[in-house]
Enzyme design. Sequence first.
Site, PDB file in Angstrom:
ATOM      1  N   HIS A 179      -3.539 -16.837 -11.257  1.00 16.96           N
ATOM      2  CA  HIS A 179      -2.736 -15.868 -10.650  1.00 16.96           C
ATOM      3  C   HIS A 179      -1.639 -15.417 -11.510  1.00 16.96           C
ATOM      4  CE1 HIS A 179      -0.417 -15.476  -6.351  1.00 16.96           C
ATOM      5  NE2 HIS A 179      -0.045 -14.296  -7.384  1.00 16.96           N
ATOM      6  N   ARG A 209      -4.058 -11.278  -2.409  1.00 15.88           N
ATOM      7  CA  ARG A 209      -3.881 -12.891  -2.129  1.00 15.88           C
ATOM      8  C   ARG A 209      -4.931 -13.361  -1.978  1.00 15.88           C
ATOM      9  NH1 ARG A 209       0.659 -12.622  -4.565  1.00 15.88           N
ATOM     10  NH2 ARG A 209       2.735 -12.516  -3.416  1.00 15.88           N
TER      11      ARG A 209
HETATM   12  P1  NAP Z   1       3.415  -2.034  -1.323  1.00 16.99           P
HETATM   13  O1  NAP Z   1       4.379  -1.438  -2.343  1.00 16.99           O
HETATM   14  O2  NAP Z   1       4.233  -2.647  -0.159  1.00 16.99           O
HETATM   15  O3  NAP Z   1       2.154  -1.559  -0.925  1.00 16.99           O
HETATM   16  C1  NAP Z   1       1.147  -1.819  -0.319  1.00 16.99           C
HETATM   17  C2  NAP Z   1       0.127  -1.065   0.036  1.00 16.99           C
HETATM   18  O4  NAP Z   1      -0.788  -1.482   0.952  1.00 16.99           O
HETATM   19  C3  NAP Z   1       0.674   0.361   0.870  1.00 16.99           C
HETATM   20  O5  NAP Z   1       0.013   1.350   0.193  1.00 16.99           O
HETATM   21  C4  NAP Z   1       0.317   0.188   2.057  1.00 16.99           C
HETATM   22  O6  NAP Z   1       0.252   1.513   2.779  1.00 16.99           O
HETATM   23  C5  NAP Z   1      -1.019  -0.518   2.228  1.00 16.99           C
HETATM   24  N1  NAP Z   1      -1.223  -1.267   3.373  1.00 16.99           N
HETATM   25  C6  NAP Z   1      -0.598  -2.315   4.069  1.00 16.99           C
HETATM   26  N2  NAP Z   1      -1.093  -2.723   4.855  1.00 16.99           N
HETATM   27  C7  NAP Z   1      -2.224  -1.863   5.279  1.00 16.99           C
HETATM   28  C8  NAP Z   1      -3.285  -1.732   6.225  1.00 16.99           C
HETATM   29  N3  NAP Z   1      -3.330  -2.694   7.235  1.00 16.99           N
HETATM   30  N4  NAP Z   1      -4.224  -0.782   6.135  1.00 16.99           N
HETATM   31  C9  NAP Z   1      -4.023  -0.129   5.097  1.00 16.99           C
HETATM   32  N5  NAP Z   1      -3.132  -0.007   4.098  1.00 16.99           N
HETATM   33  C10 NAP Z   1      -2.383  -0.919   4.100  1.00 16.99           C
HETATM   34  O7  NAP Z   1       2.956  -3.466  -2.033  1.00 16.99           O
HETATM   35  P2  NAP Z   1       2.959  -3.735  -3.762  1.00 16.99           P
HETATM   36  O8  NAP Z   1       4.280  -3.942  -4.285  1.00 16.99           O
HETATM   37  O9  NAP Z   1       2.320  -2.641  -4.265  1.00 16.99           O
HETATM   38  O10 NAP Z   1       2.548  -5.307  -3.774  1.00 16.99           O
HETATM   39  C11 NAP Z   1       1.031  -5.195  -3.245  1.00 16.99           C
HETATM   40  C12 NAP Z   1       0.720  -6.623  -3.166  1.00 16.99           C
HETATM   41  O11 NAP Z   1       0.196  -7.153  -4.501  1.00 16.99           O
HETATM   42  C13 NAP Z   1       1.844  -7.728  -2.913  1.00 16.99           C
HETATM   43  O12 NAP Z   1       1.951  -7.918  -1.651  1.00 16.99           O
HETATM   44  C14 NAP Z   1       1.077  -9.092  -3.498  1.00 16.99           C
HETATM   45  O13 NAP Z   1       0.463  -9.653  -2.417  1.00 16.99           O
HETATM   46  C15 NAP Z   1       0.154  -8.669  -4.502  1.00 16.99           C
HETATM   47  N6  NAP Z   1       0.851  -8.897  -5.982  1.00 16.99           N
HETATM   48  C16 NAP Z   1      -0.096  -9.789  -6.761  1.00 16.99           C
HETATM   49  C17 NAP Z   1       0.354 -10.114  -8.010  1.00 16.99           C
HETATM   50  C18 NAP Z   1      -0.611 -11.005  -8.938  1.00 16.99           C
HETATM   51  O14 NAP Z   1      -0.054 -11.464 -10.128  1.00 16.99           O
HETATM   52  N7  NAP Z   1      -1.826 -11.355  -8.469  1.00 16.99           N
HETATM   53  C19 NAP Z   1       1.656  -9.789  -8.504  1.00 16.99           C
HETATM   54  C20 NAP Z   1       2.293  -8.970  -7.686  1.00 16.99           C
HETATM   55  C21 NAP Z   1       2.040  -8.593  -6.319  1.00 16.99           C
HETATM   56  P3  NAP Z   1       1.420   2.444   2.984  1.00 16.99           P
HETATM   57  O15 NAP Z   1       1.632   3.081   1.643  1.00 16.99           O
HETATM   58  O16 NAP Z   1       0.689   3.272   4.037  1.00 16.99           O
HETATM   59  O17 NAP Z   1       2.633   1.488   3.561  1.00 16.99           O
END
Ligand code: NAP
Length: 321
Positions: A284, A236
């Site tokens: 985005h 983000r």
């Molecule tokens: P997810 O499955 O919830 O994975 C989040 C990861 O971040 C997990 O590995 C989590 O650790 C880690 N994390 C969270 N807080 C942390 C912290 N304080 N310190 C260290 N690691 C931390 O999310 P996802 O589905 O992969 O999506 C990730 C993000 O991508 C979304 O939230 C969104 O903002 C972004 N996104 C962007 C686009 C775009 O088009 N640009 C599209 C889709 C998503 P754990 O494994 O230990 O829980």
Amino acid sequence: MELNAIKKPMPCVALLSEGLNMQYLTDAFNEACPGVDLRMGSDLGALEDIDVAVCWFPPHGLLAQLPNLRLVQSLAAGIDHIVADPDLPRQLPLCRIVDTGMAAGMKAYVSWAVVQHHRGMKAYVASSAAGQWQEQDIVSPRRHRVGIAGLGTLGMACAESLASIGYPVRGWSRSAKDALPDGVTGFHGNDQLDAFLSGCDTLVCLLPLTPQTQGFLNAGLFAKLPRGAHLINVGRGDHLVEADLLPALESGQLSAATLDAFSQEPLPQDHPFWGNARILITPHIATRTDRLVIAQQTLANLASLQQGQRPVNLVDLARGY
Ligand code: NAP
């Protein structure tokens, strides 16, 4: 979950967004559930009819006014745009979309972003336009370490893809991972952050936006990366302290940035990132959620709740993602 398990004759779905025209989801919802009662825009009709709200930056305070709401559904992987509402009814289930198509799109974008910089593809675009046969130095991917901050659904998918094309990959997450794909090394927690950063020739941010991760990409972090690192932000906009990026690029601490998300979107026309040769901007678009998947997961989640079952991809609000 069978959609006909929904007890009401037709579910009532509100499509709520402050900036996005949610009309684009109409066909998908009608395909997933012909006759579904869809509400959107400024006239939502009788608010007590609404069972589920599908959201992208919903107007603050609106969800709290829906007396029979059973489910808040993000139309994306992230939920930061929903929890920003100070009046969010936090007792309601909040679900996000997890989908293999979304992961495929992210793998493609991140692989492209890594390769275009590492292989100097910008120079080939220029030499092709100039009619010049001009080779660039080729550095083996084995010598270019890619770090992924956020080793969740999307980060893990990207890690596996990059490892499969030869990059040594490291990932950083909150908790330790039991099993990692071949070629991927895991780091976790704040104690291991510096060690993780010290081996990132390219750093990819795929964290969720939470109070703990806001401003993660800042001058102090850039200083811990190898000199000349490439930054890719597909998380983000608010992960990045924008004011810290240009000095890091000017000093050479960072060699380039590929940015897909911004604090203000669309990026304002007078923003200093535009036109900077070291910054590649995409609007985005790293990946998108398939419309039919949004409709199907929403309706299936509502049906699950009506049957007293747990919906899929439920967000842990205490954890923040
Ligand atoms: P997810 O499955 O919830 O994975 C989040 C990861 O971040 C997990 O590995 C989590 O650790 C880690 N994390 C969270 N807080 C942390 C912290 N304080 N310190 C260290 N690691 C931390 O999310 P996802 O589905 O992969 O999506 C990730 C993000 O991508 C979304 O939230 C969104 O903002 C972004 N996104 C962007 C686009 C775009 O088009 N640009 C599209 C889709 C998503 P754990 O494994 O230990 O829980």
